[in-house]
Write an enzyme that holds these catalytic residues in place. Structure first.
Site: not given
Length: 307
Positions: A195, A197, A245
């Site tokens: 991911t 962010n 995200e």
């Protein structure tokens, strides 16, 4: 300094109405052999004057990027909206600032553009003043999509309710959000998917909370599909802070501290709380498949972008 053809406006969203101004500016500059330029402010004048916050579609950096990348503008004059700008009479704004300071020979503005002290300058006055000074001037008429006027205000409303595909129709390009990748809680990268962010830029409107099909543009010039959640991540007890995200599909590497540009294409579903991380992981896998299919149908996917 080289003479300029200058487009006037704030250009939040850089939508289809703005596109008409920018294309006319580029074409006139090419005809004259001048520099195609934009004059805009770093902050919304109304926000400075009233003190009422005005969430924006884009950060100043994204406005710059869209104008440069999509419309062939070569110079952006992003000027602080300070006491001088707030108190300059409309006619002096033309003569002292646009012509004497920035060497304008032709101005392009929208049908509803107002400027100068107390917004007393109008398209009609601008046209008249340019005629007196021997400057070129174009006033661009209202642009509509299916009978609806294109405006930043309308597009903000669409984003607030998650109508991403309709918002993109009026923008003329995918909604764009660029941010710096920060360290999250580590749950996404260690137990779900890789991911990124992103830190939401100050005063930028977050799209309606939910999950979106997006395309992530990475610092090395490559791009790849991503499932992006906008919201508070209730399953992970993230609190009330809004996060962006992006779960990057088919990605390996470290993006912390780097800048990623997300392009939003479609809202997939609402954000909701899951009973377990396993249930969340299964849903993200389904969202990932939806995202892959979306780009497969468009003939897109991971690609390398020539800078």
């Amino acid at each position: 300094m080289k003479e300029k053809v200058i487009a006037l406006g704030f250009f939040d969203g850089v939508h289809l109405g703005h596109a008409a101004l920018l294309r006319r500016t580029a074409a006139e500059a090419a005809r004259r052999g001048c520099t195609p330029a934009v004059f805009t402010f770093d902050r919304v004048p109304k926000e400075v004057i009233t003190g009422i916050p005005c969430p924006l579609i884009n950060s100043p950096e994204d406005r710059r990027d869209l104008i440069y990348r999509l419309y062939g503008i070569r110079e952006i004059l992003m000027v602080p909206f300070d006491h001088e700008m707030m108190t300059t009479a409309w006619d002096e704004f033309v003569t002292k600032i646009l012509v004497e300071r920035y060497h304008a020979v032709h101005l392009v503005a929208g049908h509803d553009h107002h400027f100068g002290h107390k917004n007393q300058g109008s398209p009609e006055l601008l046209m008249e003043k340019c005629g007196q000074m021997g400057l070129g001037c174009d006033i661009i008429p209202k642009v509509e999509v299916s009978g609806v006027a294109v405006s930043s205000t309308y597009i903000r409303r669409l984003l607030e309710v998650g109508q991403m595909e309709r918002a993109n129709q009026f923008l003329g390009h995918p909604h764009t959000l660029t941010g710096t990748v920060r360290h999250g809680r580590g749950v996404g990268s260690s137990r779900l998917f890789p991911t990124a962010n992103l830190i939401l830029p100050p005063r930028v409107l977050a799209p309606s909370h939910g999950v979106y099909v997006t395309l992530a543009h990475l610092p090395d010039g490559s791009s790849l599909p991503a499932v992006t959640n906008v919201g508070t991540r209730p399953t992970l007890h993230n609190g009330t802070d809004v996060t962006v995200e992006a779960c990057l599909l088919d990605f390996t590497g470290d993006l912390y501290g780097q800048t990623v540009r997300l392009e939003f294409f479609r809202r997939v579903r609402d954000e909701r709380r899951f009973d377990s991380l396993e249930a969340l992981k299964a849903q993200i896998a389904a969202d990932a498949e939806t995202t892959r299919q979306f780009f497969s149908n468009r003939g897109e996917g991971r690609r390398d972008i020539v800078r």
